[in-house]
Write an enzyme that holds these catalytic residues in place. Structure first.
Site, PDB file in Angstrom:
ATOM      1  CB  CYS A 111      -0.875   0.020   1.232  1.00 29.28           C
ATOM      2  SG  CYS A 111      -1.894  -1.431   1.408  1.00 29.28           S
ATOM      3  NE  ARG A 132       5.065   1.623  -1.320  1.00 31.59           N
ATOM      4  CZ  ARG A 132       5.936   1.689  -0.331  1.00 31.59           C
ATOM      5  NH1 ARG A 132       7.111   2.209  -0.531  1.00 31.59           N
ATOM      6  NH2 ARG A 132       5.630   1.246   0.861  1.00 31.59           N
ATOM      7  CD1 TRP A 187      -0.367  -5.915  -3.239  1.00 33.03           C
ATOM      8  CD2 TRP A 187      -0.479  -6.675  -1.141  1.00 33.03           C
ATOM      9  NE1 TRP A 187       0.114  -7.196  -3.228  1.00 33.03           N
ATOM     10  CE2 TRP A 187       0.047  -7.697  -1.956  1.00 33.03           C
ATOM     11  CE3 TRP A 187      -0.636  -6.930   0.222  1.00 33.03           C
ATOM     12  CZ2 TRP A 187       0.423  -8.942  -1.463  1.00 33.03           C
ATOM     13  CZ3 TRP A 187      -0.266  -8.171   0.713  1.00 33.03           C
ATOM     14  CH2 TRP A 187       0.255  -9.164  -0.137  1.00 33.03           C
ATOM     15  CG  ASN A 198       0.351   2.216   3.750  1.00 33.07           C
ATOM     16  OD1 ASN A 198      -0.696   2.238   3.111  1.00 33.07           O
ATOM     17  ND2 ASN A 198       1.482   2.734   3.300  1.00 33.07           N
ATOM     18  N   GLY A 199      -0.711  -0.965   6.816  1.00 33.68           N
ATOM     19  CA  GLY A 199      -0.521  -1.783   8.019  1.00 33.68           C
ATOM     20  C   GLY A 199      -1.768  -2.601   8.290  1.00 33.68           C
ATOM     21  CD  GLU A 254      16.295 -14.281  -6.480  1.00 35.41           C
ATOM     22  OE1 GLU A 254      15.753 -14.692  -5.460  1.00 35.41           O
ATOM     23  OE2 GLU A 254      16.004 -13.203  -7.019  1.00 35.41           O
ATOM     24  CE  LYS A 299      13.113 -12.092  -8.996  1.00 35.90           C
ATOM     25  NZ  LYS A 299      13.899 -11.884  -7.801  1.00 35.90           N
ATOM     26  CD  GLU A 333       9.334 -12.323  -7.229  1.00 37.86           C
ATOM     27  OE1 GLU A 333      10.473 -12.259  -7.719  1.00 37.86           O
ATOM     28  OE2 GLU A 333       8.988 -11.625  -6.271  1.00 37.86           O
ATOM     29  CG  HIS A 357      16.554 -38.314  -2.545  1.00 35.92           C
ATOM     30  ND1 HIS A 357      16.792 -39.615  -2.173  1.00 35.92           N
ATOM     31  CD2 HIS A 357      17.771 -37.728  -2.660  1.00 35.92           C
ATOM     32  CE1 HIS A 357      18.097 -39.809  -2.033  1.00 35.92           C
ATOM     33  NE2 HIS A 357      18.713 -38.670  -2.338  1.00 35.92           N
ATOM     34  CE  LYS A 406      11.590  -3.328  -5.341  1.00 31.86           C
ATOM     35  NZ  LYS A 406      12.258  -4.484  -5.989  1.00 31.86           N
TER      36      LYS A 406
HETATM   37  C1  AGP Z   1      11.830 -10.346  -4.793  1.00 35.88           C
HETATM   38  O1  AGP Z   1      11.746 -10.435  -6.176  1.00 35.88           O
HETATM   39  C2  AGP Z   1      10.545 -10.416  -4.124  1.00 35.88           C
HETATM   40  N1  AGP Z   1       9.635  -9.456  -4.617  1.00 35.88           N
HETATM   41  C3  AGP Z   1      10.512 -10.673  -2.637  1.00 35.88           C
HETATM   42  O2  AGP Z   1      10.826 -12.004  -2.443  1.00 35.88           O
HETATM   43  C4  AGP Z   1      11.407  -9.809  -1.718  1.00 35.88           C
HETATM   44  O3  AGP Z   1      12.740 -10.152  -1.897  1.00 35.88           O
HETATM   45  C5  AGP Z   1      10.970 -10.018  -0.265  1.00 35.88           C
HETATM   46  O4  AGP Z   1       9.655  -9.581  -0.109  1.00 35.88           O
HETATM   47  C6  AGP Z   1      11.865  -9.302   0.720  1.00 35.88           C
HETATM   48  O5  AGP Z   1      11.872  -7.936   0.492  1.00 35.88           O
HETATM   49  P1  AGP Z   1      12.975  -6.994   1.124  1.00 35.88           P
HETATM   50  O6  AGP Z   1      14.280  -7.381   0.545  1.00 35.88           O
HETATM   51  O7  AGP Z   1      12.557  -5.619   0.747  1.00 35.88           O
HETATM   52  O8  AGP Z   1      12.961  -7.228   2.604  1.00 35.88           O
END
Ligand code: AGP
Length: 607
Positions: free
Chosen positions: A2, A27, A73, A99-100, A480, A484, A487, A503, A602
């Site tokens: 948010c 974000r 969000w 936010n929160g 990772e 990606k 995502e 396994h 974000k």
């Molecule tokens: C990364 O592509 C992601 N969007 C997500 O996993 C991110 O790394 C995670 O939310 C942690 O965020 P931060 O590094 O801002 O703490």
């Protein structure tokens, strides 16, 4: 996640609020809304979907001088116009953006309903304007303070009263807010990027502080009613408005920025002759470093993967027991905190609620925690006090790319410092320092000639399942790569240590299943080759990311993607690059919104 923006001043608030919302789009959000002071009341518009839709909807809106706006969000309640912020009291005279999470909102909602209040949304936030209304007797600050005595949870919020259009009230508890002071105008935002085009003079509200913001300035107090001071600083030029610089997307631009961002993470830190490094922000001399008997990296998502790589490097080079922990799990498992342990909280945004929670647990138990952070002045950086900035510059694409490699770089620099106080001789330290120094150039070299990514993306985009495999330092890289791809392209995939494949996950392999092998030349190479043959025997297609010149893997693979040669601890800086490009190109082939993938935020400021 948010975003909040508020404006008060001589100019028309509406276009400034919409611009602020646009800046915060990166974000992640699913709906947006705005409330303006208008005539004797409030003018409110909300929309589901993009800020562009809201912007169209508010064309011709009132030219008035104060307002608040929000990108939501969804957490509590579906993505609907009713659930979008701002939320209002029953008389439509008090508007709140938040936010929160208000954790006791269910209880508060029931109590309000029992008093005859009708709530219009499913959100936790909506209890706030109704509670504020309940306690409002003409004094906005008193009403907000009284309402917040009832609410438990986290908030960064802005409140606009129709009766007091010359002020905006902001309160922070666990969710960041920055106040921007211009020339006869003031702004409030949850993200410094949203104010920077209007002013560079900013102050960060602290937890449990309330600010009354007017066009002429700001008055801050604590929630307990004591006076407080807002420290005004000039915002870093890093926050200059993001520009695509000719790239089609921010994600691609940020991938190609990595030679520079890695260089920034190293700049002024490596001591090539001494075979050592210096990270002033850690404020640790060699004796302090020698006292560190274990290292625990805390983080989420991509930052957790960087933490895994950092921990492996520390064990390999410094011979200090090290591990990475998922921050959201760590916090709730009553962890053992030892006096001689150093905890590093790794976070691009520095605002991730789970990581902040894990830090809180370390601090409560008397441990030492420092930040490894990208966003300067963020909450992780401020509550840890000591730490390392990774200096990757603002990362706009939701999926982290350059911040990941900068985090790894910063962690490798820490590793060198730790290792030099014990396991590394001068010449070994010099070799590590010079290897790190050479990495930006190797990254540039790879990106200039990235290999057959288009073909790999074609295979991956057609697949219903993709498997990523890697051993040692390449396992977090595989994790990772899979993160990606999920995502950005929304393709079902997973990552395993190569040795684990037989396994279980081997059952998933069929003819043409793409299997991405991260297999640079290291101690595990022979084993990786055996795994590669096992995969091929099942008809799967092997896309191998390997060290250039490794003809055996190149010839075995169905598709070969070579990267420059380097030491194994530095290899993630190279092997991760083709995986970033693969996710990006697969996402494009499938028509995804690569910079703003669905459902993602974000900075994840809720648990
Ligand atoms: C990364 O592509 C992601 N969007 C997500 O996993 C991110 O790394 C995670 O939310 C942690 O965020 P931060 O590094 O801002 O703490």
């Amino acid at each position: 996640m948010c975003g909040i923006i508020a404006y008060i001043g001589p100019n028309s608030a509406l276009p400034r609020l919409v611009d602020g919302l646009r800046v915060m789009e990166y974000r992640g959000y699913d709906s947006a809304g705005v409330a303006l002071q208008h005539d004797d009341g409030l003018w409110v518009r909300k929309d589901v979907g993009r800020v562009a839709a809201l912007a169209e909807r508010v064309v011709g809106g009132p030219t008035t001088h104060s307002g608040i706006a929000h990108t939501r969000w969804a957490t509590h309640g579906e993505v609907t116009e009713a659930n979008a912020h701002p939320h209002l009291d029953g008389d439509l005279r008090i508007a709140v953006v938040h936010n929160g999470i208000i954790e006791n909102s269910t209880h508060l909602r029931t109590a309000l309903e029992a008093e005859g209040v009708t709530l219009r949304s499913q959100t936790d936030t909506e209890v706030l304007p109704h509670l504020i209304r309940k306690y409002y007797k003409g004094d906005p600050v008193a009403a907000v303070l009284e309402a917040l005595k009832q609410a438990r949870g986290t908030y960064g919020m802005a409140v606009l009263f129709a009766d007091h259009p010359d002020q905006i009230i902001a309160v922070r508890n666990g969710s960041p807010l920055v106040i921007g002071l211009g020339d006869g105008e003031s702004l409030l935002a949850s993200d410094p990027q949203a104010v920077v085009s209007m002013t560079r003079r900013v102050g960060y509200l602290q937890d449990r502080e309330l600010a009354v913001i007017t066009a002429d300035g700001v008055v801050v107090q604590t929630l307990a009613g004591n006076d407080a001071t807002l420290n005004i600083e000039t915002i870093d030029s890093d926050y200059a408005l993001a520009d695509l610089e000719g790239f089609e997307h921010f994600m691609l631009k940020e991938i190609y920025e990595q030679p520079r961002s890695i260089r920034r993470a190293l700049r002024g830190r490596l001591q090539l002759e001494e075979g050592n490094a210096k990270l002033g922000g850690l404020n640790m001399d060699p004796r302090d470093l020698l006292g560190v008997q274990r290292l625990i990296n805390l983080g989420c998502g991509t930052s957790y993967h960087a933490g895994m790589i950092g921990a492996m490097a520390v064990e390999a080079l410094a011979r200090v027991p090290a591990r990475a922990e998922i921050a959201s799990e760590f916090r709730y498992r009553h962890p053992i905190i030892q006096r001689d342990a150093l905890f590093l909280a790794i976070s691009q945004s520095g605002e991730t609620a789970d990581t902040l929670g894990a830090m809180g647990e370390v601090i409560t138990k008397g441990g030492t925690v420092m930040g490894v952070v990208n966003v300067v002045g963020s909450t992780v950086a401020r509550i840890s006090g000591r730490g390392v900035y990774v200096h990757s510059g603002p990362e706009i694409a939701v999926a982290s790319t350059k911040a990941f490699t900068s985090q790894i770089t910063a962690l490798l620099v820490c590793t060198l410092m730790l290792a030099r106080t014990r396991n590394l001789s001068l010449s070994e330290g010099q070799a590590v320092a010079s290897e790190l120094d050479s990495m930006p150039e190797k990254v540039r070299e790879y990106l200039e000639n990235p290999g057959p990514i288009d073909q790999a993306a074609q295979w991956v985009a057609e697949a219903s399942y993709v498997l990523f495999l890697g051993r040692g330092f390449s396992y977090p890289v595989a994790l990772e790569g899979a993160l990606k791809l999920k995502e950005i392209a929304y393709i079902p995939c997973e990552a395993y240590p190569s040795g684990e494949m037989k396994h279980g996950p081997i059952a998933m392999l069929q003819k043409n299943t793409p299997v991405i092998f991260v297999a640079p030349r290291d101690g595990q190479r022979e084993k990786a080759i055996s795994n590669l043959r096992e995969v091929q025997a099942r008809g799967a297609r092997v896309i191998a990311i390997h060290t250039e010149g490794d003809t055996e893997i190149a010839e075995l693979a169905d598709l070969s993607i070579p990267v420059p040669s380097c030491q194994s601890y530095a290899s993630p800086l190279l092997t991760t690059l083709p995986l970033q490009l693969l996710a990006y190109k697969s996402g494009l082939l499938l028509g995804r919104d690569v910079d703003k993938p669905r459902n993602l935020a974000k900075s994840v400021t809720v648990e």
